[in-house]
Design a protein around this motif. Structure first.
Motif, PDB file in Angstrom:
ATOM      1  N   GLY A  30     -28.612 -47.664 -44.357  1.00 26.85           N
ATOM      2  CA  GLY A  30     -28.392 -46.052 -45.157  1.00 26.85           C
ATOM      3  C   GLY A  30     -29.200 -45.354 -43.632  1.00 26.85           C
ATOM      4  O   GLY A  30     -30.405 -45.855 -42.820  1.00 26.85           O
ATOM      5  N   ALA A  31     -28.936 -44.276 -42.891  1.00 29.62           N
ATOM      6  CA  ALA A  31     -29.314 -43.826 -42.122  1.00 29.62           C
ATOM      7  C   ALA A  31     -29.650 -42.503 -42.791  1.00 29.62           C
ATOM      8  O   ALA A  31     -29.746 -41.350 -41.299  1.00 29.62           O
ATOM      9  N   GLU A  53     -24.247 -46.283 -42.436  1.00 26.67           N
ATOM     10  CA  GLU A  53     -24.174 -45.416 -42.583  1.00 26.67           C
ATOM     11  C   GLU A  53     -22.302 -44.935 -43.735  1.00 26.67           C
ATOM     12  O   GLU A  53     -21.638 -45.306 -42.782  1.00 26.67           O
ATOM     13  N   LYS A  54     -22.511 -45.134 -44.241  1.00 28.89           N
ATOM     14  CA  LYS A  54     -20.816 -44.760 -45.469  1.00 28.89           C
ATOM     15  C   LYS A  54     -20.589 -43.736 -44.990  1.00 28.89           C
ATOM     16  O   LYS A  54     -19.472 -43.121 -45.174  1.00 28.89           O
ATOM     17  N   ARG A  55     -21.793 -42.818 -44.889  1.00 30.01           N
ATOM     18  CA  ARG A  55     -21.256 -40.842 -44.830  1.00 30.01           C
ATOM     19  C   ARG A  55     -20.914 -41.096 -43.734  1.00 30.01           C
ATOM     20  O   ARG A  55     -21.286 -41.531 -42.331  1.00 30.01           O
ATOM     21  N   PRO A  58     -24.979 -39.249 -40.392  1.00 36.77           N
ATOM     22  CA  PRO A  58     -25.974 -39.727 -40.577  1.00 36.77           C
ATOM     23  C   PRO A  58     -27.324 -38.351 -40.364  1.00 36.77           C
ATOM     24  O   PRO A  58     -26.894 -37.203 -40.599  1.00 36.77           O
ATOM     25  N   GLY A  60     -29.144 -38.357 -43.810  1.00 36.89           N
ATOM     26  CA  GLY A  60     -29.324 -38.770 -45.585  1.00 36.89           C
ATOM     27  C   GLY A  60     -29.351 -37.311 -46.353  1.00 36.89           C
ATOM     28  O   GLY A  60     -28.289 -36.616 -45.934  1.00 36.89           O
ATOM     29  N   ILE A 119     -26.062 -47.173 -34.560  1.00 36.92           N
ATOM     30  CA  ILE A 119     -25.895 -46.783 -35.878  1.00 36.92           C
ATOM     31  C   ILE A 119     -23.900 -46.789 -36.049  1.00 36.92           C
ATOM     32  O   ILE A 119     -23.307 -45.677 -34.468  1.00 36.92           O
ATOM     33  N   ASN A 121     -21.420 -45.337 -38.501  1.00 36.97           N
ATOM     34  CA  ASN A 121     -21.184 -44.725 -39.618  1.00 36.97           C
ATOM     35  C   ASN A 121     -19.628 -44.560 -40.147  1.00 36.97           C
ATOM     36  O   ASN A 121     -18.781 -45.383 -39.503  1.00 36.97           O
ATOM     37  N   THR A 166     -31.188 -47.167 -48.372  1.00 36.95           N
ATOM     38  CA  THR A 166     -29.967 -46.031 -48.875  1.00 36.95           C
ATOM     39  C   THR A 166     -30.890 -45.310 -50.277  1.00 36.95           C
ATOM     40  O   THR A 166     -29.956 -44.608 -50.639  1.00 36.95           O
TER      41      THR A 166
END
Ligand code: 48H
Ligand code: FE2
Length: 257
Positions: A30-31, A53-55, A58, A60, A119, A121, A166
């Motif tokens: 999680g970023a 980062e899943k999205r 970055p 959040g 990072i 993504n 997260t």
């Protein structure tokens, strides 16, 4: 100029960077603000830090400010961290400082990159590597594979420590806690669940509850509220920054030992 030279450059650079992260010192999941601060402080000290980062973007929960109004608030206590990351701010009252949410997110992300945080993504952590009661890495997958529920097997990354950053979702701790043989370092052995909004109490607890929740697995930021039953605080972000900084200190000690 051949188009495939551009393609090859991108493939080469991506694989080169991912290869450097196969055995990371720390993987942060999680970023958001807490993960970015922790990762940046540790990367500057020379540790290999990887953030998944899943999205697509970055940052959040920073981007939306408060209900889409584009400022977030930082209390005086955390201003030194805002300054360390060269993020512009304005004094609003004796204790409250206003930060443009877009400057805040982009400033934290850029500083992390400059300090050498890796990072990635569009990659979600979907499980952990656990050996002899200790977390030893993460299991990662492509975000689109997960969104579409395609049956695609994951890849793995080793780490000396893993961090659940997260946010509200506390996805890593949640996944681990669903395993039969796992007891977390909480009063019930399971996540306690986030409480309602109570800013001052929440901000203190988020720092206090930044800790190792299972051997090799740490929790920081908003995820601490879900794991340890803390309140939420709304769009004040000092606690997230201070949690990230505290976590960096804890991990530095652990990595030295
Ligand atoms: C990869 C994942 C996964 C996964 C999620 O929510 P965040 O901004 O996290 P924090 O804790 O640094 O900051 C919390 C803050 O934004 C907030 O929500 C506050 C202060 N709320 C107060 C209130 O009252 O609501 O970022 C977490 C990031 C996000 O970008 C997710 O996409 C990402 O983690 N993420 N990445 N693999 N399995 N799960
Ligand atoms: Fe939130």
């Amino acid at each position: 100029m051949r188009e495939i030279d551009i393609t090859k450059a991108i493939i080469d650079k991506h694989i080169e960077e991912l290869n450097k992260c196969l055995c990371s010192d720390v993987v942060i999941v999680g970023a958001g603000p807490s993960g970015l601060v922790a990762g940046s402080i540790l990367a500057q000290k020379g540790y290999t830090i990887t953030i998944f980062e899943k999205r697509l973007a970055p940052g959040g929960g920073i981007w939306g400010g408060g209900m889409g109004f584009k400022y977030v608030i930082i209390q005086k206590e955390a201003l030194d961290i805002v300054e360390e990351f060269n993020i512009p701010y304005e004094k609003y009252s004796d204790d409250l400082y206003a930060v443009d949410a877009i400057n805040f997110a982009s400033g934290l992300i850029l500083e992390a990159g400059k300090r050498g945080v890796h990072i990635f993504n569009l990659i979600a952590v979907e499980d952990l590597l656990v050996r002899e009661g200790r977390v030893q890495g993460v299991v990662i997958n492509n975000t689109f594979a997960k969104m579409n529920q395609f049956p695609i097997d994951p890849l793995t990354i080793e780490a000396k420590a893993v961090v659940d950053a997260t946010g509200h979702e506390h996805e890593v701790v949640k996944t681990l806690s669903q395993k039969n043989d796992v007891t977390l370092n909480t009063p019930t052995g399971k996540p306690l669940g986030e409480r309602s909004l109570f800013a001052e109490t929440a901000e203190k607890a988020v720092v206090t509850n930044t800790k190792e929740v299972y051997p090799g697995l740490y929790v920081c930021g908003m995820a601490t509220a879900a794991v340890y039953g803390g309140y939420r605080m709304g769009p004040i972000f000092g606690g997230m920054l201070m949690s990230g900084k505290k976590l960096a200190g804890l991990l530095e000690e652990a990595l030295k030992a």
